[in-house]
Design a protein around this motif. Structure first.
Motif, PDB file in Angstrom:
ATOM      1  N   VAL A   1       0.837  -1.200   0.000  1.00  0.00           N
ATOM      2  CA  VAL A   1       0.000   0.000   0.000  1.00  0.00           C
ATOM      3  C   VAL A   1       0.871   1.249   0.000  1.00  0.00           C
ATOM      4  O   VAL A   1       1.772   1.381   0.832  1.00  0.00           O
ATOM      5  CB  VAL A   1      -0.941   0.016   1.225  1.00  0.00           C
ATOM      6  N   THR A   2       0.601   2.161  -0.931  1.00  0.00           N
ATOM      7  CA  THR A   2       1.282   3.447  -0.969  1.00  0.00           C
ATOM      8  C   THR A   2       0.287   4.530  -0.562  1.00  0.00           C
ATOM      9  O   THR A   2      -0.798   4.220  -0.075  1.00  0.00           O
ATOM     10  CB  THR A   2       1.828   3.741  -2.378  1.00  0.00           C
ATOM     11  N   ASN A   3       0.637   5.778  -0.794  1.00  0.00           N
ATOM     12  CA  ASN A   3      -0.302   6.863  -0.488  1.00  0.00           C
ATOM     13  C   ASN A   3      -1.396   6.991  -1.533  1.00  0.00           C
ATOM     14  O   ASN A   3      -2.425   7.620  -1.282  1.00  0.00           O
ATOM     15  CB  ASN A   3       0.440   8.199  -0.384  1.00  0.00           C
ATOM     16  N   GLN A   4      -1.162   6.401  -2.712  1.00  0.00           N
ATOM     17  CA  GLN A   4      -2.111   6.568  -3.812  1.00  0.00           C
ATOM     18  C   GLN A   4      -2.854   5.309  -4.234  1.00  0.00           C
ATOM     19  O   GLN A   4      -3.876   5.386  -4.907  1.00  0.00           O
ATOM     20  CB  GLN A   4      -1.385   7.105  -5.059  1.00  0.00           C
ATOM     21  N   ALA A   5      -2.354   4.136  -3.864  1.00  0.00           N
ATOM     22  CA  ALA A   5      -2.943   2.910  -4.401  1.00  0.00           C
ATOM     23  C   ALA A   5      -2.558   1.687  -3.600  1.00  0.00           C
ATOM     24  O   ALA A   5      -1.719   1.740  -2.696  1.00  0.00           O
ATOM     25  CB  ALA A   5      -2.502   2.733  -5.863  1.00  0.00           C
ATOM     26  N   ILE A   6      -3.186   0.576  -3.967  1.00  0.00           N
ATOM     27  CA  ILE A   6      -2.786  -0.731  -3.462  1.00  0.00           C
ATOM     28  C   ILE A   6      -2.347  -1.578  -4.651  1.00  0.00           C
ATOM     29  O   ILE A   6      -2.939  -1.515  -5.739  1.00  0.00           O
ATOM     30  CB  ILE A   6      -3.909  -1.441  -2.678  1.00  0.00           C
ATOM     31  N   TYR A   7      -1.270  -2.335  -4.441  1.00  0.00           N
ATOM     32  CA  TYR A   7      -0.686  -3.178  -5.472  1.00  0.00           C
ATOM     33  C   TYR A   7      -0.713  -4.624  -5.003  1.00  0.00           C
ATOM     34  O   TYR A   7      -0.603  -4.895  -3.797  1.00  0.00           O
ATOM     35  CB  TYR A   7       0.758  -2.757  -5.746  1.00  0.00           C
ATOM     36  N   GLY A   8      -0.844  -5.541  -5.938  1.00  0.00           N
ATOM     37  CA  GLY A   8      -0.876  -6.953  -5.597  1.00  0.00           C
ATOM     38  C   GLY A   8       0.038  -7.782  -6.461  1.00  0.00           C
ATOM     39  O   GLY A   8       0.261  -7.460  -7.642  1.00  0.00           O
ATOM     40  N   LEU A   9       0.570  -8.849  -5.889  1.00  0.00           N
ATOM     41  CA  LEU A   9       1.394  -9.812  -6.603  1.00  0.00           C
ATOM     42  C   LEU A   9       0.557 -11.071  -6.803  1.00  0.00           C
ATOM     43  O   LEU A   9      -0.010 -11.599  -5.849  1.00  0.00           O
ATOM     44  CB  LEU A   9       2.657 -10.117  -5.800  1.00  0.00           C
ATOM     45  N   SER A  10       0.454 -11.528  -8.035  1.00  0.00           N
ATOM     46  CA  SER A  10      -0.382 -12.689  -8.327  1.00  0.00           C
ATOM     47  C   SER A  10       0.054 -13.904  -7.501  1.00  0.00           C
ATOM     48  O   SER A  10       1.209 -14.001  -7.094  1.00  0.00           O
ATOM     49  CB  SER A  10      -0.312 -13.032  -9.820  1.00  0.00           C
ATOM     50  N   PRO A  11      -0.866 -14.829  -7.236  1.00  0.00           N
ATOM     51  CA  PRO A  11      -0.543 -15.996  -6.403  1.00  0.00           C
ATOM     52  C   PRO A  11       0.679 -16.782  -6.872  1.00  0.00           C
ATOM     53  O   PRO A  11       1.442 -17.288  -6.049  1.00  0.00           O
ATOM     54  CB  PRO A  11      -1.818 -16.842  -6.487  1.00  0.00           C
ATOM     55  N   ASN A  12       0.880 -16.868  -8.196  1.00  0.00           N
ATOM     56  CA  ASN A  12       2.046 -17.594  -8.710  1.00  0.00           C
ATOM     57  C   ASN A  12       3.267 -16.699  -8.871  1.00  0.00           C
ATOM     58  O   ASN A  12       4.296 -17.129  -9.403  1.00  0.00           O
ATOM     59  CB  ASN A  12       1.705 -18.268 -10.042  1.00  0.00           C
ATOM     60  N   ARG A  13       3.134 -15.450  -8.420  1.00  0.00           N
ATOM     61  CA  ARG A  13       4.209 -14.453  -8.461  1.00  0.00           C
ATOM     62  C   ARG A  13       4.685 -14.125  -9.885  1.00  0.00           C
ATOM     63  O   ARG A  13       5.787 -13.637 -10.080  1.00  0.00           O
ATOM     64  CB  ARG A  13       5.405 -14.897  -7.598  1.00  0.00           C
ATOM     65  N   ASN A  14       3.825 -14.304 -10.855  1.00  0.00           N
ATOM     66  CA  ASN A  14       4.199 -14.040 -12.241  1.00  0.00           C
ATOM     67  C   ASN A  14       3.875 -12.630 -12.712  1.00  0.00           C
ATOM     68  O   ASN A  14       4.297 -12.237 -13.812  1.00  0.00           O
ATOM     69  CB  ASN A  14       3.510 -15.041 -13.185  1.00  0.00           C
TER      70      ASN A  14
END
Length: 273
Positions: free
Chosen positions: A160-173
């Motif tokens: 989480v940053t000040n502007q958004a949320i980022y995600g890493l796919s389950p397989n990390r691809n």
């Protein structure tokens, strides 16, 4: 696009440095922002949690959590928790059995339940988020008790940053950024091992952990900024790294892959005001 229901980030609520837990959890230190100058601010602790609203530490045995007020002046604010998340407005806790999410009221050891079962919490300037008990989805807290928005499916980790949320796919691809609308996400990067976020932006380690990359705010536009590290901490204006053997703390200069050593051994580093 801003998330509906989230309160604007106060300008004063920023993490302008880092705090560190000494080897063995023997003491807590705060970086003074120049050279290799640090100030001891606390004694033994279990785990540190930092964010815009402040610095928090669990007791060595994890039975309580405390808020930093001034050097060696810590306020007991609650009991044990499975994990904690800090935003610019509050600290949130997940009960030890993961059956409920709480928000500290800011008074004594009083907490308000705001959600039900969850697996983990993630917090930052953009807000607080919780994964479902089985990790199959992620939800955003809309700033009123039991009011959560389902925004996505499973992920290996989130930042989480000040502007958004980022995600890493389950397989990390692949690395994704939430668009702010429904469960729509935009892919912004390829394979990664872990994500780290804060006011300064979002960063990803390579699949084998041999390097770290900074996201340059357009899809698939990343800058290689350094080699391997044990862990990383992102403040409002910098990224810091703990060496693989945890023998030294470094700060990125902002140029190429150049880092400056600012401290010695540590078990943990976190952003803090």
């Amino acid at each position: 696009m801003a998330m509906v229901g989230l309160v604007a980030t106060p300008a004063a609520a920023v993490t302008n440095t880092i705090c560190a837990l000494a080897p063995g959890g023997t003491s807590v230190w705060r970086y003074n922002g120049y050279g290799t100058s640090w100030t001891q601010i606390g004694g033994p602790a279990g785990t540190l949690y930092g964010g815009g609203i402040g610095l928090f530490a669990t007791s060595p045995n994890g039975s309580s959590i405390h808020r930093y007020l001034s050097p060696f002046n810590w306020q007991h604010i609650g009991g044990p928790g499975a994990t904690w998340a800090v935003t610019n407005q509050a600290i949130y806790g997940l009960s030890p059995n993961r059956s409920a999410i709480y928000r500290w009221t800011g008074v004594g050891t009083n907490w308000t339940q705001i959600g039900g079962p969850a697996n983990w919490l993630y917090g930052g300037g953009f807000g607080v988020f919780a994964t479902s008990p089985n990790g199959s989805s992620i939800r955003a807290y809309l700033n009123s008790p039991f009011n959560w928005q389902h925004i996505g499916g499973p992920g290996a980790t989130w930042a989480v940053t000040n502007q958004a949320i980022y995600g890493l796919s389950p397989n990390r691809n692949a690395v994704y950024r939430w668009t702010g609308v429904g469960t729509n996400w935009t892919q912004i990067g390829g394979p990664a091992n872990w994500l780290y976020g804060g006011g300064f932006g979002v960063f990803a380690t390579s699949p084998n952990g041999s390097s770290i990359w900074a996201y340059l705010n357009s899809p698939f536009n990343w800058q290689h900024i350094g080699g391997p590290g044990y862990s990383w901490a992102v403040s409002n204006n910098a990224i810091y790294g703990l060496s693989p053997n945890r023998n030294a703390v470094y700060k990125w200069t902002g140029v190429g892959t150049n880092w400056t050593q600012i401290g010695g051994p540590a078990d943990q580093i976190v952003p803090c005001p």
